[in-house]
Design an enzyme around this catalytic site. Structure first.
Site, short mmCIF file in Angstrom:
data_model
loop_
_atom_site.label_atom_id
_atom_site.label_comp_id
_atom_site.label_asym_id
_atom_site.label_seq_id
_atom_site.Cartn_x
_atom_site.Cartn_y
_atom_site.Cartn_z
N SER A 6 88.43 18.89 20.90
CA SER A 6 88.44 19.64 20.17
C SER A 6 86.57 20.42 20.69
CB SER A 6 88.69 20.21 18.73
OG SER A 6 88.21 21.77 18.63
N HIS A 31 91.01 20.54 23.61
CA HIS A 31 91.86 21.49 22.89
C HIS A 31 90.93 22.59 22.34
CE1 HIS A 31 94.22 21.34 19.17
NE2 HIS A 31 93.26 21.97 18.34
N ASP A 33 90.39 25.86 19.95
CA ASP A 33 90.60 26.50 19.22
C ASP A 33 90.98 27.67 18.78
OD1 ASP A 33 91.60 24.06 17.07
OD2 ASP A 33 89.97 23.89 17.67
N MET A 35 90.45 31.15 16.92
CA MET A 35 90.87 32.20 15.44
C MET A 35 90.39 33.66 15.77
SD MET A 35 88.80 29.21 13.70
CE MET A 35 89.07 27.28 14.41
N HIS A 64 95.73 25.87 20.53
CA HIS A 64 95.69 25.92 19.61
C HIS A 64 95.82 27.16 18.63
CE1 HIS A 64 94.86 24.38 14.67
NE2 HIS A 64 95.99 25.16 14.85
N MET A 66 94.85 29.93 16.60
CA MET A 66 94.71 30.04 14.53
C MET A 66 94.90 31.88 14.59
SD MET A 66 92.84 27.25 13.40
CE MET A 66 92.52 26.85 15.47
N MET A 135 98.31 19.43 10.68
CA MET A 135 96.86 19.81 10.01
C MET A 135 96.43 18.27 9.07
SD MET A 135 95.77 22.01 12.50
CE MET A 135 94.08 22.29 11.65
N PHE A 141 87.87 25.81 10.38
CA PHE A 141 86.32 25.16 10.34
C PHE A 141 86.57 23.80 10.89
CE2 PHE A 141 86.35 27.94 7.43
CZ PHE A 141 85.40 29.26 7.72
N GLY A 142 85.30 22.73 12.26
CA GLY A 142 85.37 21.78 12.10
C GLY A 142 84.90 21.00 11.16
N GLY A 143 85.15 19.73 11.39
CA GLY A 143 84.15 18.46 10.28
C GLY A 143 84.24 18.49 8.98
N ASP A 173 95.13 17.15 14.11
CA ASP A 173 94.32 18.00 14.24
C ASP A 173 93.98 18.45 13.00
OD1 ASP A 173 92.08 19.68 15.15
OD2 ASP A 173 93.83 21.55 14.87
N GLY A 174 92.87 17.52 12.98
CA GLY A 174 91.69 18.16 11.70
C GLY A 174 91.20 16.37 10.95
N GLY A 175 90.02 16.67 10.86
CA GLY A 175 89.16 14.55 10.15
C GLY A 175 89.92 13.74 10.97
N GLY A 195 87.60 16.89 16.94
CA GLY A 195 86.31 17.68 17.41
C GLY A 195 84.79 17.17 17.16
N SER A 196 84.25 17.25 15.51
CA SER A 196 83.11 16.94 15.26
C SER A 196 82.74 14.92 15.84
CB SER A 196 82.95 16.74 13.82
OG SER A 196 83.87 16.48 13.26
C1 DX5 Z 1 90.17 23.70 12.60
C2 DX5 Z 1 90.66 23.28 14.06
C3 DX5 Z 1 90.15 21.62 14.45
C4 DX5 Z 1 89.24 21.22 14.93
C5 DX5 Z 1 88.99 19.88 14.04
O1 DX5 Z 1 90.34 24.25 12.04
O2 DX5 Z 1 91.93 23.47 14.54
O3 DX5 Z 1 91.04 21.12 16.21
O4 DX5 Z 1 88.11 21.72 15.44
O5 DX5 Z 1 87.88 19.40 14.01
P1 DX5 Z 1 87.36 18.21 13.00
O6 DX5 Z 1 87.75 17.05 14.36
O7 DX5 Z 1 86.09 18.16 13.10
O8 DX5 Z 1 88.07 18.05 11.73
ZN ZN Z 2 92.51 22.94 16.19
#
Ligand code: DX5
Ligand code: ZN
Length: 218
Positions: A6, A31, A33, A35, A64, A66, A135, A141-143, A173-175, A195-196
């Site tokens: 991401s 990917h 994002d 928002m 994606h 949002m 999700m 948010f990432g991370g 997606d996420g974590g 992402g992170s």
């Molecule tokens: C969160 C995003 C994700 C985000 C994931 O709302 O949709 O795509 O970048 O970040 P990580 O992999 O750091 O959880």
């Molecule tokens: Zn995403």
């Protein structure tokens, strides 16, 4: 397994360089994002930014959204040449119609479910969804820390897909990181967004390679 880093965790002051790094890596899809500050409590980037980086990216784009009323953007996402456009069930009043429209525009249709949204929301549109993305965190948010209950949701969704003899892929997606990725693959995930764990790493190429080597922990 497909890996989709991401861009949200990339260096926004030098996105071109991070897209080049992604091009060189073993990762599969980029990917993106989007928002809107309404559907989620954060604003990331929009079409002007994506239009600037899309020509630099040598691999498929996984968009994606949002945003509220994501169906308003189908044409613009298609014009980017995106492979996937994913919309949240919680943001669509006419989900079936929106998924069909995404396919009509030549893209894979992705349906996203927030951590609290029952899997029932996917059950009656599986034939229209190329991908169901669960999700692993609350979007915005990432991370963030992975919500463990997601693993059970992946197992249950895999069962529903198999029961319907559908070919829908499961994306998470996420974590996602080196600890959760093997568990997610064992549970039945096909595509992992990170992402992170990729762009936040010192060496994103090496981080992507390590994630690509992850196999199911069973
Ligand atoms: C969160 C995003 C994700 C985000 C994931 O709302 O949709 O795509 O970048 O970040 P990580 O992999 O750091 O959880
Ligand atoms: Zn995403």
């Amino acid at each position: 397994m497909l890996l989709a880093p991401s861009l949200l965790s990339a260096n926004f002051a030098n996105l071109a360089q991070d897209v080049e790094t992604f091009n060189r890596s073993e990762a599969d899809w980029l990917h993106l994002d989007v928002m809107d500050g309404v559907f989620v409590p954060n604003i990331s980037f929009g079409f002007p930014v994506i239009e600037a980086i899309a020509p630099l990216c040598k691999k498929p784009l996984d968009v994606h959204l949002m945003t509220v009323q994501p169906e308003r953007y189908t044409e613009r996402v298609a014009a980017l040449g995106a492979k996937v456009m994913s919309v949240h069930a919680e943001a669509c009043n006419h989900l079936h119609r929106t998924l069909c429209q995404i396919r009509e525009h030549g893209m894979l249709a992705g349906l996203v479910l927030n951590p609290h949204t029952p899997l029932d929301f996917a059950e009656d549109v599986l034939a229209e969804a190329d991908i169901v993305m669960l999700m692993g965190v609350n979007p915005g948010f990432g991370g963030q820390r992975f919500i463990p209950r997601t693993l059970d949701r992946v197992r249950r969704l895999r069962r529903i897909i198999n029961e319907q003899h559908a070919s829908t892929l499961i994306e998470i997606d996420g974590g996602v990181n080196l600890e959760t990725a093997p568990q997610l693959l064992s549970a039945g995930a096909d595509i992992l967004v990170a992402g992170s764990a990729v762009f936040g790493a010192e060496d994103p190429c090496e981080a992507a390679a390590k994630l690509k080597r992850v196999t199911s922990d069973k």
